[in-house]
Scaffold this motif. Structure first.
Motif, mmCIF file in Angstrom:
data_model
loop_
_atom_site.group_PDB
_atom_site.id
_atom_site.type_symbol
_atom_site.label_atom_id
_atom_site.label_comp_id
_atom_site.label_asym_id
_atom_site.label_seq_id
_atom_site.Cartn_x
_atom_site.Cartn_y
_atom_site.Cartn_z
ATOM 1 N N ASP A 120 14.019 -0.284 -5.595
ATOM 2 C CA ASP A 120 15.371 -0.394 -6.175
ATOM 3 C C ASP A 120 16.011 0.978 -6.359
ATOM 4 O O ASP A 120 17.178 1.179 -6.038
ATOM 5 C CB ASP A 120 15.311 -1.089 -7.542
ATOM 6 N N LEU A 158 6.262 -0.929 -7.622
ATOM 7 C CA LEU A 158 6.727 -0.841 -6.232
ATOM 8 C C LEU A 158 8.150 -1.376 -6.105
ATOM 9 O O LEU A 158 8.983 -0.797 -5.405
ATOM 10 C CB LEU A 158 5.784 -1.599 -5.291
ATOM 11 N N ASN A 159 8.441 -2.470 -6.811
ATOM 12 C CA ASN A 159 9.808 -2.993 -6.795
ATOM 13 C C ASN A 159 10.781 -1.982 -7.388
ATOM 14 O O ASN A 159 11.877 -1.777 -6.854
ATOM 15 C CB ASN A 159 9.899 -4.302 -7.581
ATOM 16 N N ALA A 179 2.756 0.579 3.786
ATOM 17 C CA ALA A 179 3.592 -0.162 4.730
ATOM 18 C C ALA A 179 4.702 -0.903 3.992
ATOM 19 O O ALA A 179 5.774 -1.133 4.546
ATOM 20 C CB ALA A 179 2.738 -1.139 5.533
ATOM 21 N N HIS A 180 4.448 -1.263 2.732
ATOM 22 C CA HIS A 180 5.467 -1.972 1.972
ATOM 23 C C HIS A 180 6.652 -1.066 1.675
ATOM 24 O O HIS A 180 7.803 -1.491 1.729
ATOM 25 C CB HIS A 180 4.879 -2.484 0.656
ATOM 26 N N LEU A 214 -3.210 1.395 -11.528
ATOM 27 C CA LEU A 214 -2.610 0.259 -12.231
ATOM 28 C C LEU A 214 -3.162 -1.074 -11.735
ATOM 29 O O LEU A 214 -3.674 -1.174 -10.626
ATOM 30 C CB LEU A 214 -1.092 0.284 -12.023
ATOM 31 N N ASP A 215 -3.025 -2.102 -12.553
ATOM 32 C CA ASP A 215 -3.365 -3.464 -12.154
ATOM 33 C C ASP A 215 -2.462 -3.923 -11.020
ATOM 34 O O ASP A 215 -1.326 -3.471 -10.914
ATOM 35 C CB ASP A 215 -3.106 -4.411 -13.331
ATOM 36 N N VAL A 216 -2.949 -4.863 -10.216
ATOM 37 C CA VAL A 216 -2.132 -5.320 -9.086
ATOM 38 C C VAL A 216 -0.799 -5.917 -9.538
ATOM 39 O O VAL A 216 0.226 -5.754 -8.873
ATOM 40 C CB VAL A 216 -2.881 -6.346 -8.199
ATOM 41 N N SER A 217 -0.802 -6.584 -10.700
ATOM 42 C CA SER A 217 0.444 -7.202 -11.168
ATOM 43 C C SER A 217 1.453 -6.131 -11.580
ATOM 44 O O SER A 217 2.657 -6.284 -11.352
ATOM 45 C CB SER A 217 0.141 -8.118 -12.342
ATOM 46 N N VAL A 218 0.957 -5.047 -12.182
ATOM 47 C CA VAL A 218 1.830 -3.958 -12.597
ATOM 48 C C VAL A 218 2.253 -3.146 -11.374
ATOM 49 O O VAL A 218 3.383 -2.664 -11.283
ATOM 50 C CB VAL A 218 1.107 -3.053 -13.616
ATOM 51 N N GLN A 219 1.341 -3.045 -10.413
ATOM 52 C CA GLN A 219 1.654 -2.353 -9.171
ATOM 53 C C GLN A 219 2.884 -2.976 -8.510
ATOM 54 O O GLN A 219 3.774 -2.258 -8.042
ATOM 55 C CB GLN A 219 0.457 -2.438 -8.223
ATOM 56 N N ALA A 220 2.952 -4.304 -8.519
ATOM 57 C CA ALA A 220 4.093 -4.983 -7.905
ATOM 58 C C ALA A 220 5.385 -4.566 -8.594
ATOM 59 O O ALA A 220 6.393 -4.299 -7.932
ATOM 60 C CB ALA A 220 3.896 -6.493 -7.976
ATOM 61 N N GLU A 221 5.349 -4.482 -9.941
ATOM 62 C CA GLU A 221 6.559 -4.102 -10.678
ATOM 63 C C GLU A 221 6.993 -2.682 -10.335
ATOM 64 O O GLU A 221 8.177 -2.408 -10.127
ATOM 65 C CB GLU A 221 6.306 -4.199 -12.187
ATOM 66 N N ALA A 235 -1.519 -1.260 2.694
ATOM 67 C CA ALA A 235 -0.526 -2.294 2.409
ATOM 68 C C ALA A 235 0.591 -1.729 1.535
ATOM 69 O O ALA A 235 1.772 -2.048 1.740
ATOM 70 C CB ALA A 235 -1.193 -3.485 1.728
ATOM 71 N N VAL A 236 0.238 -0.883 0.575
ATOM 72 C CA VAL A 236 1.245 -0.272 -0.299
ATOM 73 C C VAL A 236 2.160 0.645 0.513
ATOM 74 O O VAL A 236 3.377 0.612 0.403
ATOM 75 C CB VAL A 236 0.556 0.531 -1.437
#
Lengths: 246, 276
Positions: free
Chosen positions: A179, A174-175, A199-200, A165-172, A196-197
């Protein structure tokens, strides 16, 4: 919750996982990091019951998993795959994809469960009667997560869930995963090559090299650079060096 | 100027609808390294492909200027384009698994590329191929030349692709997500290799990726694309002072080892970016 002891997996003469042990408490997340070919996905597939030729002990909730998993196992343990373009049936609607598992397990209220699963992963209800090709990559990965959640599992096995996935979609995504973990008390095992993923999302990290887990450390130690194995140090240095803009 | 693009537009037309995927892009490039960064669907690959005239037939391209080393690509014939493609501009694609011929050994594939552009005997070509494999830092070029694509790793496959592209000594290298299919460790090695070779040979480089910080390590300039437009173009070294909210958003939404956060900020796309 999850205990893996001395897990060995071989393909023919070649041993690809050489005695790996780790354990994860309920509600925690364990990350497995390593290069391709290090055996990280192979461990996950053996845990999910997709590979029956392994030795050692895999136990979920204190119960050792049999080589051939009983159907009830898959209501407790589910897997999400790397590529949302490959893991959804291209000629089935999202509705059909999501109803497969409840049908197989003879669950009731399938309609309600699908509505719930879609809203859990923040997909519009309109997505229910679409085909996978009508959705974006991030939406497809949400469908894959919804499919895993519909069994109401306790453990999710995640194989590189964001690397396609794109980094912007990756953030969604991961959030969303953090949740869901909080809301449902899920236990995750996350495989990725992105430190980084890992460790997050994970408190505890295992580093794989040539089929061996050469180091286990907490995410804080990893962030702080308190690594003991040379391979971990190398991976960390690289990751830190490249994540900051030049 | 090696590459000059002014007001490039690419639209896809069907009987009932028209969709403009690239909406007025202007870029220029000399013997330097330019990174094009954006999400999927932002038109970054289309832009690079338009430059080589490698678009499907239902794509309508218009531009005030679209030239490669003074040659007008829009009016160039297929014959002229064949003189550019491969020979003067090399194209490295994302996944070596799909871009190499699976039933041809690596030595033959690389020497074929060399022979097509330079001529010479098969023997000469094979020697040249082995030399090229050596240049992309493959340790045992002779063995690798005799093996088939499925016998080598992804990183090795990508090195082979690079060797093939370097065979005709091109002036420009276009790398479209050359490392997204590879591991983090191999990724850095391959990008470093591309950068070294490009600098050594004084070539131009267009590096396409969705990883903004990564690209900034290997390029002089970065163009950030969103929805078919360039939002911002800036020096790689000034990335931290990026002004556009989209660039900032892309930088911000990545998880970081050194700066942990509970939640990742999500990119809020602003409708005004589409028109601004």
């Amino acid at each position: 919750m999850i205990d893996v002891e001395n897990l060995r997996i071989r393909f023919g003469d070649r041993e690809v996982v050489k005695g790996v042990s780790f354990s994860v408490k309920k509600g925690d997340s364990f990350g497995i990091v390593g290069e391709s070919g290090s055996g990280k996905s192979t461990i996950l597939r053996a845990m999910a019951g997709l590979n029956e030729s392994w030795e050692g002990r895999i136990a979920f909730g204190g119960e050792p998993a049999a080589l051939k998993r009983p159907p009830g196992f898959f209501r407790r343990v589910q897997m999400v795959f790397q590529d949302p373009y490959g893991s959804l049936h291209p000629r089935q609607t999202i509705d059909r994809i999501l109803s497969e598992l409840p049908l197989v397990h003879g669950m009731d209220n399938i309609d309600k469960r699908i509505v719930q699963a879609l809203s859990d992963v923040a997909l519009p209800q309109a997505a229910r009667f679409r085909f996978p090709h009508q959705l974006s990559g991030g939406q497809r990965q949400r469908v894959a997560i919804a499919r895993a959640l519909i069994a109401d599992p306790q453990v999710l096995l995640l194989d590189e869930p964001t690397s396609a996935l794109d980094v912007s979609v990756q953030a969604e995504i991961l959030n969303l995963l953090s949740d869901l973990r909080e809301a449902r008390g899920l236990t995750y095992i996350l495989v990725s090559h992105n430190l980084a993923v890992i460790a997050h999302l994970c408190g505890q990290v295992g580093v794989m090299l040539n089929g061996e887990m050469v180091e286990q450390l907490s995410a804080e130690d990893l962030r702080a650079g308190k690594t003991s194995h040379a391979h971990t140090t190398e991976l960390r240095t690289l990751s830190v060096g490249l994540e900051e803009p030049a | 100027m090696l590459v000059d693009i002014q007001n490039l537009r690419i639209a896809f037309e069907s009987r009932s609808s028209r969709f403009e995927a690239v909406r007025g892009i202007s870029l220029s490039l000399g013997a330097e390294k330019l990174g094009i960064v954006g999400e999927s669907g932002s038109g970054k690959s289309l832009t690079a492909r338009a430059l080589m005239k490698l678009l499907p037939s239902n794509a309508a391209i218009t531009a005030d200027r679209l030239s490669f080393d003074g040659i007008d690509v829009l009016s160039a014939s297929e014959k002229q384009m064949r003189q550019i493609r491969g020979k003067r501009a090399g194209f490295i694609l994302q996944d070596p698994k799909y871009s190499l011929n699976p039933v041809m050994n690596i030595g033959r594939q690389v020497s074929e590329a060399w022979r097509t552009h330079k001529g010479g005997s098969k023997k000469q070509a094979l020697e040249a191929a082995i030399h090229l494999l050596d240049q992309v830092k493959i340790r045992n070029p002779r063995e690798v030349a005799a093996s088939y694509p499925h016998e080598v790793s992804g990183g090795m496959g990508q090195r082979v692709m690079i060797a093939m592209m370097l065979a005709p000594d091109p002036e420009l290298l276009i790398a479209d997500e050359p490392t997204s299919a590879l591991d983090a460790t191999v990724q850095a090695e391959i990008l470093r290799l591309i950068e070294e070779l490009v600098s050594e040979r004084n070539m131009g480089l267009i590096l396409i990726s969705h990883d903004l910080p990564l690209v900034s390590h290997f390029c002089d300039r970065v163009a950030v694309m969103y929805s078919g437009r360039v939002m911002e173009e800036l020096k790689a070294s000034e990335l931290l002072n990026a002004r556009h909210p989209y660039t900032k958003g892309l930088l911000n939404c990545m998880p970081s080892l050194t700066h942990p956060r509970d939640r990742l900020p999500v990119l809020n796309r602003d409708a005004s970016w589409l028109t601004a």
